[in-house]
Scaffold this active site. Structure first.
Site, mmCIF file in Angstrom:
data_model
loop_
_atom_site.group_PDB
_atom_site.id
_atom_site.type_symbol
_atom_site.label_atom_id
_atom_site.label_comp_id
_atom_site.label_asym_id
_atom_site.label_seq_id
_atom_site.Cartn_x
_atom_site.Cartn_y
_atom_site.Cartn_z
ATOM 1 N N LYS A 22 20.255 24.615 76.831
ATOM 2 C CA LYS A 22 19.741 24.948 75.485
ATOM 3 C C LYS A 22 20.480 26.151 74.898
ATOM 4 C CE LYS A 22 15.878 27.637 74.831
ATOM 5 N NZ LYS A 22 15.905 28.710 73.860
ATOM 6 N N ASN A 23 20.551 27.232 75.678
ATOM 7 C CA ASN A 23 21.072 28.465 75.076
ATOM 8 C C ASN A 23 22.586 28.432 74.866
ATOM 9 O OD1 ASN A 23 18.514 29.407 74.768
ATOM 10 N ND2 ASN A 23 18.532 30.704 76.603
ATOM 11 N N ARG A 93 14.675 30.688 66.982
ATOM 12 C CA ARG A 93 15.241 32.018 67.160
ATOM 13 C C ARG A 93 16.761 32.041 66.955
ATOM 14 N NH1 ARG A 93 12.970 36.584 66.528
ATOM 15 N NH2 ARG A 93 14.568 38.106 66.989
ATOM 16 N N CYS A 117 10.422 32.044 69.893
ATOM 17 C CA CYS A 117 9.455 32.647 70.823
ATOM 18 C C CYS A 117 9.225 34.110 70.484
ATOM 19 C CB CYS A 117 9.992 32.558 72.257
ATOM 20 S SG CYS A 117 9.667 30.970 73.016
ATOM 21 N N ARG A 122 11.664 41.425 68.856
ATOM 22 C CA ARG A 122 13.039 40.993 69.124
ATOM 23 C C ARG A 122 13.986 41.547 68.060
ATOM 24 N NH1 ARG A 122 12.791 34.924 71.588
ATOM 25 N NH2 ARG A 122 14.915 35.481 72.142
ATOM 26 N N PRO A 123 14.376 42.824 68.230
ATOM 27 C CA PRO A 123 15.241 43.466 67.234
ATOM 28 C C PRO A 123 16.635 42.844 67.210
ATOM 29 C CG PRO A 123 14.994 44.876 69.167
ATOM 30 C CD PRO A 123 14.101 43.691 69.385
ATOM 31 N N ILE A 124 17.352 43.022 66.084
ATOM 32 C CA ILE A 124 18.734 42.528 66.018
ATOM 33 C C ILE A 124 19.699 43.657 65.638
ATOM 34 C CG2 ILE A 124 18.156 40.096 65.580
ATOM 35 C CD1 ILE A 124 18.918 40.630 62.614
ATOM 36 N N ASP A 125 19.288 44.888 65.949
ATOM 37 C CA ASP A 125 20.139 46.025 65.576
ATOM 38 C C ASP A 125 21.540 45.945 66.192
ATOM 39 O OD1 ASP A 125 18.294 46.581 67.890
ATOM 40 O OD2 ASP A 125 19.725 48.207 68.174
ATOM 41 N N GLN A 126 21.663 45.364 67.383
ATOM 42 C CA GLN A 126 22.991 45.292 68.021
ATOM 43 C C GLN A 126 23.883 44.237 67.355
ATOM 44 O OE1 GLN A 126 23.970 47.627 70.478
ATOM 45 N NE2 GLN A 126 22.053 48.411 69.599
ATOM 46 N N ASP A 307 14.179 34.476 81.959
ATOM 47 C CA ASP A 307 13.630 33.185 81.529
ATOM 48 C C ASP A 307 13.065 32.373 82.696
ATOM 49 O OD1 ASP A 307 14.307 33.837 78.966
ATOM 50 O OD2 ASP A 307 16.166 32.676 78.934
ATOM 51 N N ARG A 399 10.640 22.755 72.724
ATOM 52 C CA ARG A 399 11.817 23.426 72.168
ATOM 53 C C ARG A 399 12.942 23.470 73.191
ATOM 54 N NH1 ARG A 399 10.525 28.790 71.593
ATOM 55 N NH2 ARG A 399 12.773 28.857 71.459
HETATM 56 N N1 EPU Z 1 17.798 43.832 72.022
HETATM 57 C C1 EPU Z 1 17.830 44.924 71.191
HETATM 58 N N2 EPU Z 1 18.581 44.837 70.052
HETATM 59 C C2 EPU Z 1 19.296 43.736 69.735
HETATM 60 C C3 EPU Z 1 19.268 42.631 70.584
HETATM 61 C C4 EPU Z 1 18.498 42.701 71.736
HETATM 62 O O1 EPU Z 1 17.190 45.949 71.449
HETATM 63 O O2 EPU Z 1 19.964 43.732 68.687
HETATM 64 C C5 EPU Z 1 17.016 43.906 73.259
HETATM 65 C C6 EPU Z 1 15.879 42.883 73.282
HETATM 66 O O3 EPU Z 1 14.723 43.408 72.657
HETATM 67 C C7 EPU Z 1 15.717 42.647 74.764
HETATM 68 C C8 EPU Z 1 17.139 42.789 75.307
HETATM 69 O O4 EPU Z 1 17.864 43.505 74.330
HETATM 70 O O5 EPU Z 1 14.912 43.655 75.300
HETATM 71 C C9 EPU Z 1 17.874 41.484 75.586
HETATM 72 O O6 EPU Z 1 17.926 40.690 74.408
HETATM 73 P P1 EPU Z 1 19.066 39.604 74.152
HETATM 74 O O7 EPU Z 1 19.685 39.903 72.840
HETATM 75 O O8 EPU Z 1 19.946 39.524 75.340
HETATM 76 O O9 EPU Z 1 18.217 38.279 74.031
HETATM 77 P P2 EPU Z 1 18.382 37.107 72.968
HETATM 78 O O10 EPU Z 1 19.801 36.868 72.686
HETATM 79 O O11 EPU Z 1 17.445 37.310 71.837
HETATM 80 C C10 EPU Z 1 18.660 35.255 74.779
HETATM 81 C C11 EPU Z 1 17.991 33.963 75.110
HETATM 82 C C12 EPU Z 1 16.587 34.242 75.632
HETATM 83 C C13 EPU Z 1 16.695 35.139 76.866
HETATM 84 C C14 EPU Z 1 17.510 36.401 76.556
HETATM 85 C C15 EPU Z 1 17.793 37.251 77.773
HETATM 86 C C16 EPU Z 1 19.001 32.475 73.530
HETATM 87 C C17 EPU Z 1 18.855 31.626 72.324
HETATM 88 N N3 EPU Z 1 17.927 33.144 73.912
HETATM 89 O O12 EPU Z 1 17.835 35.884 73.811
HETATM 90 O O13 EPU Z 1 16.075 32.976 76.020
HETATM 91 O O14 EPU Z 1 15.419 35.528 77.296
HETATM 92 O O15 EPU Z 1 18.771 36.039 75.970
HETATM 93 O O16 EPU Z 1 18.482 36.507 78.733
HETATM 94 O O17 EPU Z 1 20.054 32.492 74.152
HETATM 95 C C18 EPU Z 1 14.468 31.327 76.345
HETATM 96 O O18 EPU Z 1 15.402 30.523 76.500
HETATM 97 O O19 EPU Z 1 13.271 31.067 76.602
HETATM 98 C C19 EPU Z 1 14.775 32.655 75.830
HETATM 99 C C20 EPU Z 1 13.867 33.458 75.304
#
Ligand code: EPU
Length: 430
Positions: A22-23, A93, A117, A122-126, A307, A399
């Site tokens: 999926k991811n 997401r 989810c 779930r911030p996107i600042d990065q 996960d 999903r």
């Molecule tokens: N974070 C920040 N700022 C950002 C981005 C992330 O502070 O701009 C923090 C998050 O709050 C979290 C950590 O960094 O504490 C890791 O977040 P990451 O960005 O790695 O997660 P993501 O890209 O939103 C993906 C997977 C998730 C999985 C995480 C961690 C996808 C579509 N989703 O999420 O998968 O939990 O990586 O491995 O790839 C799932 O499949 O059920 C799922 C939630």
């Protein structure tokens, strides 16, 4: 309203074939926006997140065909829209990958903030930090993110992520692939789907090195072309079936996997006294009665995947002894514990740690799938439990798990999908 009804207590036996990841799929499909030309993508999982993403891309003008099951042919030559459908974007997401892909191809984008989810903030600042480093101007409101090229234009740049975010790494790769100059992402995420996206982009003519390490180098190319690519197997779906086999005292061959991606999961199962036999592209999981206790710390890859944390906690809820599960990725990913407790589990959450005192048996109960992986944990708990478990809010599970009822039934589970009347008396088809 559809629910899953499970009559637990039956060991899983036989073999199951794992679908595409999926991811990886949700990153690779938007990446097709970067080329004029046809991409044939194979091993695409048939799950609702993918279907929504294809609807979004089609709505933007992509020409999409599915000539056979799990194969998507996508040609984004005619796409001109840089503002994807807001309602669809909010249903998942990973729709935020449209930001990076559109910025990379058109130099601007207007994308609603995503749904999906919500087990944690779930911030996107990065992601934004990455776009700014590449020279974008960013307008961020409560509803959307608008990106456009800044006055000096978009170009490659060096940046270091504050944390190894999967989403930010993907978005920066998508945005940077066609830009002039070199982009270097330090402290990049190393998950298998990052490597898969890099391999897909490279198959289309990109120049990306170092994916799977802390440092990814993207040398911008002027053009890319269509390609044929097969998505990797889903690490988390495979891990979920491994744990389901272990938890039900079963013996299951899990096919179409990359055993290397499962190492942290296999190691923990072995620590619990379960046999895990690795083959080239399959693993066999064979339980030996009640599992033993263990300590889990969910971490970025190659650590134990966050996960898989809820599913592992479901297994440990019946382990012999007290286990400790800590969450090292998300702030709060223990909401589902409340549901396991309804089934007789003995678990205390203290901040980012759950203390799981193994009980001999869970009992069936009505529970809820709070999110995708919480839902997978409920299914595992239902398979273990004595009696009937009814799981609500199963759209979360759909999903990310393809044909989960059929796959589990094939292993001997007693699980079915039941269409219940809505509270207003209207029954909907599922
Ligand atoms: N974070 C920040 N700022 C950002 C981005 C992330 O502070 O701009 C923090 C998050 O709050 C979290 C950590 O960094 O504490 C890791 O977040 P990451 O960005 O790695 O997660 P993501 O890209 O939103 C993906 C997977 C998730 C999985 C995480 C961690 C996808 C579509 N989703 O999420 O998968 O939990 O990586 O491995 O790839 C799932 O499949 O059920 C799922 C939630």
């Amino acid at each position: 309203m559809a629910i899953y009804e499970i009559n637990g207590g039956k060991p899983l036996n036989g073999s199951v074939t794992i679908s595409g990841a999926k991811n990886a799929a949700v990153a690779i499909l938007p990446a097709a926006l970067l080329v004029s030309g046809k991409c044939r993508i194979e091993n695409v999982p048939d799950i609702s997140d993918v279907r929504i993403l294809l609807d979004i891309l089609e709505g933007m003008g992509a020409d999409i065909h599915c000539p056979e099951s799990h194969v998507v042919e996508i040609d984004c030559t005619a796409v001109h829209c840089t503002e994807p459908d807001r309602n669809l974007v909010q249903e998942m997401r990973a729709s935020y990958y449209l930001m990076g892909a559109l910025l990379g191809r058109f130099g601007h984008a207007h994308v609603a903030l995503p749904g999906g989810c919500n087990f944690a903030s779930r911030p996107i600042d990065q992601h934004i930090k990455g776009f700014l480093a590449l020279g974008a101007e960013v307008e961020e409101t409560e509803d959307y993110v608008a990106l456009r090229s800044g006055s000096d234009g978009l170009q490659g740049s060096r940046l270091s992520l504050d944390l190894a975010s999967v989403g930010a790494t993907v978005n920066i790769m998508l945005a940077a692939t066609l830009l002039p100059g070199q982009t270097v992402i330090e402290n990049a995420a190393k998950e298998p789907h990052i490597v898969d996206l890099a391999n897909f982009l490279n198959s289309m003519g990109a120049d990306i090195r170092g994916a799977g390490t802390d440092t990814i180098k993207i040398r911008g190319v002027e053009h890319m072309h269509g390609c044929t690519y097969s998505i990797i197997p889903d690490q988390i779906e495979a891990g979920t079936y491994m744990i389901a086999a272990a938890a039900t005292d079963g013996n299951v061959l899990i096919k179409n996997v990359i055993p290397k991606h499962l190492e942290s999961i296999s190691a923990k199962l072995i620590e619990c006294g379960i046999d895990v036999i690795e083959n080239d592209d399959s693993v066999r999981v064979c339980a030996n009665g009640r599992p033993g206790k263990c300590t889990i710390k969910a971490m970025p890859y190659p650590g134990f995947p966050t996960d898989m944390q809820p599913q592992m906690t479901a297994l440990l809820s019946i382990a012999d002894g007290t286990s400790f599960v800590s969450e090292g990725v998300w702030d709060n990913r223990f909401r589902y514990v409340e549901q396991l407790i309804r089934m007789g589990a003995s678990i205390k959450v203290e901040g980012k740690m759950a203390v799981v005192e193994g009980v001999e048996q869970l009992k069936g109960a009505p529970v809820r799938a709070d999110d995708l992986r919480a839902g997978a944990a409920m299914i595992i708990a239902g398979l273990i439990a004595k009696g009937t478990t009814e799981i609500e809010e199963i759209s979360h599970i759909d999903r990310g798990y393809e044909n989960i009822v059929e796959k589990l039934t094939g292993l001997g589970a007693d699980i079915r999908r039941v269409d219940r009347p809505e509270p207003d008396g209207i029954s909907r088809a599922v």
